[in-house]
Write an enzyme that holds these catalytic residues in place. Structure first.
Site, mmCIF file in Angstrom:
data_model
loop_
_atom_site.group_PDB
_atom_site.id
_atom_site.type_symbol
_atom_site.label_atom_id
_atom_site.label_comp_id
_atom_site.label_asym_id
_atom_site.label_seq_id
_atom_site.Cartn_x
_atom_site.Cartn_y
_atom_site.Cartn_z
ATOM 1 N N GLU A 30 -4.029 11.137 3.033
ATOM 2 C CA GLU A 30 -3.592 10.519 1.783
ATOM 3 C C GLU A 30 -4.711 9.636 1.249
ATOM 4 O O GLU A 30 -5.508 9.096 2.025
ATOM 5 C CB GLU A 30 -2.335 9.671 2.080
ATOM 6 C CG GLU A 30 -1.839 8.899 0.871
ATOM 7 C CD GLU A 30 -0.437 8.292 1.078
ATOM 8 O OE1 GLU A 30 0.131 8.453 2.178
ATOM 9 O OE2 GLU A 30 0.058 7.667 0.132
ATOM 10 N N ASN A 75 2.928 8.276 -0.697
ATOM 11 C CA ASN A 75 3.330 7.420 -1.806
ATOM 12 C C ASN A 75 2.313 7.463 -2.945
ATOM 13 O O ASN A 75 2.663 7.310 -4.115
ATOM 14 C CB ASN A 75 3.496 5.979 -1.312
ATOM 15 C CG ASN A 75 4.611 5.856 -0.282
ATOM 16 O OD1 ASN A 75 5.480 6.711 -0.193
ATOM 17 N ND2 ASN A 75 4.583 4.799 0.511
ATOM 18 N N ASN A 175 7.076 13.220 -3.314
ATOM 19 C CA ASN A 175 7.075 12.592 -1.995
ATOM 20 C C ASN A 175 8.134 11.502 -1.926
ATOM 21 O O ASN A 175 8.218 10.653 -2.834
ATOM 22 C CB ASN A 175 5.706 11.944 -1.748
ATOM 23 C CG ASN A 175 5.663 11.174 -0.441
ATOM 24 O OD1 ASN A 175 5.683 11.769 0.634
ATOM 25 N ND2 ASN A 175 5.636 9.847 -0.523
ATOM 26 N N GLU A 176 8.946 11.520 -0.895
ATOM 27 C CA GLU A 176 9.928 10.458 -0.606
ATOM 28 C C GLU A 176 10.577 9.893 -1.876
ATOM 29 O O GLU A 176 10.587 8.684 -2.098
ATOM 30 C CB GLU A 176 9.265 9.329 0.206
ATOM 31 C CG GLU A 176 8.835 9.799 1.573
ATOM 32 C CD GLU A 176 8.400 8.689 2.530
ATOM 33 O OE1 GLU A 176 8.216 7.538 2.091
ATOM 34 O OE2 GLU A 176 8.241 9.002 3.724
ATOM 35 N N TYR A 247 9.149 8.198 11.471
ATOM 36 C CA TYR A 247 8.211 7.369 12.242
ATOM 37 C C TYR A 247 9.016 6.513 13.208
ATOM 38 O O TYR A 247 10.137 6.108 12.891
ATOM 39 C CB TYR A 247 7.441 6.424 11.309
ATOM 40 C CG TYR A 247 6.542 7.118 10.316
ATOM 41 C CD1 TYR A 247 5.278 7.552 10.670
ATOM 42 C CD2 TYR A 247 6.961 7.318 8.993
ATOM 43 C CE1 TYR A 247 4.435 8.173 9.743
ATOM 44 C CE2 TYR A 247 6.136 7.938 8.068
ATOM 45 C CZ TYR A 247 4.869 8.359 8.446
ATOM 46 O OH TYR A 247 4.052 8.970 7.530
ATOM 47 N N GLU A 295 5.861 14.457 7.617
ATOM 48 C CA GLU A 295 5.276 13.192 8.087
ATOM 49 C C GLU A 295 5.996 12.817 9.368
ATOM 50 O O GLU A 295 7.231 12.660 9.355
ATOM 51 C CB GLU A 295 5.465 12.069 7.063
ATOM 52 C CG GLU A 295 4.597 12.207 5.839
ATOM 53 C CD GLU A 295 4.683 10.989 4.917
ATOM 54 O OE1 GLU A 295 4.888 9.855 5.413
ATOM 55 O OE2 GLU A 295 4.557 11.197 3.693
ATOM 56 N N GLN A 352 -1.113 10.141 10.070
ATOM 57 C CA GLN A 352 -1.975 10.996 9.289
ATOM 58 C C GLN A 352 -3.109 11.472 10.187
ATOM 59 O O GLN A 352 -2.925 11.472 11.406
ATOM 60 C CB GLN A 352 -2.448 10.228 8.061
ATOM 61 C CG GLN A 352 -1.258 9.780 7.168
ATOM 62 C CD GLN A 352 -1.669 9.243 5.806
ATOM 63 O OE1 GLN A 352 -2.814 9.288 5.403
ATOM 64 N NE2 GLN A 352 -0.692 8.708 5.087
HETATM 65 O O1 AHR Z 1 2.100 8.004 5.838
HETATM 66 C C1 AHR Z 1 2.239 6.737 5.263
HETATM 67 C C2 AHR Z 1 3.338 6.676 4.225
HETATM 68 O O2 AHR Z 1 4.569 6.843 4.859
HETATM 69 C C3 AHR Z 1 3.341 7.749 3.170
HETATM 70 O O3 AHR Z 1 2.531 7.449 2.087
HETATM 71 C C4 AHR Z 1 4.767 7.788 2.740
HETATM 72 O O4 AHR Z 1 5.147 9.064 2.288
HETATM 73 C C5 AHR Z 1 5.539 7.328 3.949
HETATM 74 O O5 AHR Z 1 6.424 6.326 3.644
#
Ligand code: AHR
Length: 503
Positions: A30, A75, A175-176, A247, A295, A352
């Site tokens: 990103e 993001n 995205n999200e 995550y 992700e 990432q």
């Molecule tokens: O990977 C970091 C961030 O985590 C990304 O930009 C977003 O999509 C997620 O919240």
């Protein structure tokens, strides 16, 4: 003295879960922190090539064997004007980047990234902006990237020096979009509508592409599941995958509970599969929507440091988690969980790749090194290609703060028919004791053990740094033996194991 702990596995050739789609070993870059600037791209660095890309980083990426890389966000994409990242460098605007509060110089954009990905031997999974932009910018980007020529946007690509179309196959519809932190986040209905119309016109420009609709940002979002149901209700006909992001962190320093979080991931995946299939039933559709876990990782170490970063900096050290040994074990467990769902997860991106919550770290004008999580990812990406077997597993269980009946042994196996290779990935989650493993592979006649790789460490908080890059690294001295098709091994406490057999 405690009784010896024992676990048993049986693997049978015909008891398959699914063929691995190699895109499950994808990753993500990103425009965030030092992922691009100071990560993959650092003109002037002694290792920089003629395009400013760091060769040392490219070498580490190739060790990970990453077939697809998601780009440019995250993001970031929800405020990105892709047109500002193409054409002459000197004309590219410096812009405030609202997702991360930084300045984006646009010195790397679509063409530079496509060039880098080619050097990394990876495909690109391109995300379009459904925050501040919409269908028009998205269809133009597809035309710019994939149309052979003779139209405004494809000819512009040629004018910029890139003759051949990139034929980018996999695209993310934003995205999200469910998250309040997202630039121009949306309700499920708002997103469902814009995703449907954008998907339609993107596929009209290039019918060969595949599309990923945004699912929930995590299993903890209040709209989880109803979001997926509503979004798919709007988009089912036009999309191929629904995304999920996950995550985990260990703020409480509770290793047993942290390692049990694979159970949460497993439940999240199963719930999304159920939701996709509910919409399928409702629509009486023959089409199956698959999952893109685009992700996933451990992310929490850098949370406090990030609060101190000055706003409007260029490529500041954001989200630079320094991963420890136990993080590597959870990443291994998450990989095993992904493998176990190889029938429905077709894409997954470790988030990432470089510097930003990443397996690879660099210092500006300095060296690059492998974080602890590098190793399980490298092992599964390299040995985990083929088809996944469903194990018969019997293991001791434990309870932790948030979970009951957590398997001490977590395992999966992948058969690579071409190489006549069977690889078993196994984690012993026991904090104190080794685990005696008995694994029945009698069905694999003539197979011998060629390697037993182990990642272990007495200190769960051990990390790799620029000064000490090899504190946590695997060795090949595992003790697995095979006799008449029965493997026996003693798996050290808190260890990641890769047992490789060949005919
Ligand atoms: O990977 C970091 C961030 O985590 C990304 O930009 C977003 O999509 C997620 O919240």
């Amino acid at each position: 003295m405690a009784d010896t702990k024992k676990a048993k596995l049986i693997f049978c050739k015909d008891y398959k879960i699914g063929e691995v789609d190699n895109r499950i070993y994808g990753s993500f870059i990103e425009h965030l922190g030092r992922a691009v600037y100071g990560g993959i791209y650092e003109p002037g660095h002694p290792e920089a090539d003629e395009n400013g890309f760091r060769k040392d980083v490219l070498n580490l990426v190739s060790e990970l064997n990453v077939p697809i890389i998601r780009y440019p966000g995250g993001n970031f994409v929800s405020g990105y004007n892709w047109e500002e990242g193409v054409g002459p460098l000197e004309k590219r605007p410096r812009k405030t980047e609202l997702a991360w509060g930084t300045i984006e110089t646009n010195q790397v954009g679509t063409n530079e990234f496509m060039n880098w990905a080619k050097k990394a031997h990876s495909e690109v999974m391109m995300a379009v902006n459904l925050g501040t932009r919409g269908a028009d910018a998205a269809r133009n980007l597809v035309e710019y990237c994939n149309h052979p020529g003779g139209t405004y946007w494809s000819d512009l690509r040629k004018l910029h020096g890139y003759e051949s179309p990139y034929k980018i196959k996999t695209w993310c519809l934003g995205n999200e979009m469910d998250g309040h932190w997202q630039i121009c986040s949306k309700t499920a209905e708002e997103y469902g509508r814009i995703a449907c119309e954008t998907a339609k016109v993107m596929k009209w420009v290039d019918p060969t592409i595949e599309l990923v609709a945004c699912g929930s940002s995590s299993s903890a979002t209040p709209t989880f599941a109803s979001w997926e149901a509503e979004v798919l209700d709007h988009t089912y006909e036009y999309v191929d995958y629904i995304s999920l992001h996950q995550y985990y962190g260990n703020h409480e320093k509770d290793t047993a509970n942290f390692l049990a979080k694979t159970l949460d991931l497993d439940l999240f995946i199963k719930s999304i599969i159920a939701t996709c299939d509910y919409v399928k039933a409702k629509k009486r559709s023959k089409k199956t929507i698959n999952l893109s876990l685009d992700e996933w990782n451990v992310w929490f170490h850098s949370n406090n440091a990030d609060k101190k970063i000055e706003k409007w900096s260029i490529a500041p050290p954001l989200l630079e988690d320094i991963y420890n040994f136990e993080d590597a074990l959870l990443v291994g467990g998450m990989l095993i969980t992904i493998l176990k769902h190889s029938d429905r997860i077709k894409i997954a991106c470790l988030a990432q790749l470089v510097n930003v919550i990443a397996p690879i770290m660099t210092s500006n004008n300095g060296s690059s090194w492998r974080q602890t999580i590098f190793y399980p990812f490298m092992h599964v990406s390299n040995y985990g290609r083929g088809y996944v077997l469903n194990p018969v597993i019997s293991t001791p269980l434990y309870d932790s703060k948030d979970f009951t009946d957590v398997p001490v042994l977590e395992a999966a196996a992948v058969v690579n028919e071409e190489k006549e290779q069977l690889t078993i990935f196994a984690i012993n989650k026991d904090l104190n004791d080794s685990l005696v493993l008995e694994c029945d592979v009698r069905n694999f006649e003539g197979y011998k053990i060629v390697n037993h790789i182990v990642l272990e460490n007495d200190d769960v908080y051990a990390v790799n740094t620029e000064k000490e890059p090899y504190k946590v690294k695997p060795h090949n001295n595992g003790n697995a033996k095979i006799d008449n098709g029965i493997i026996t091994a003693s798996l050290s406490k808190l260890s990641w194991n890769v047992i490789v057999l060949k005919k």
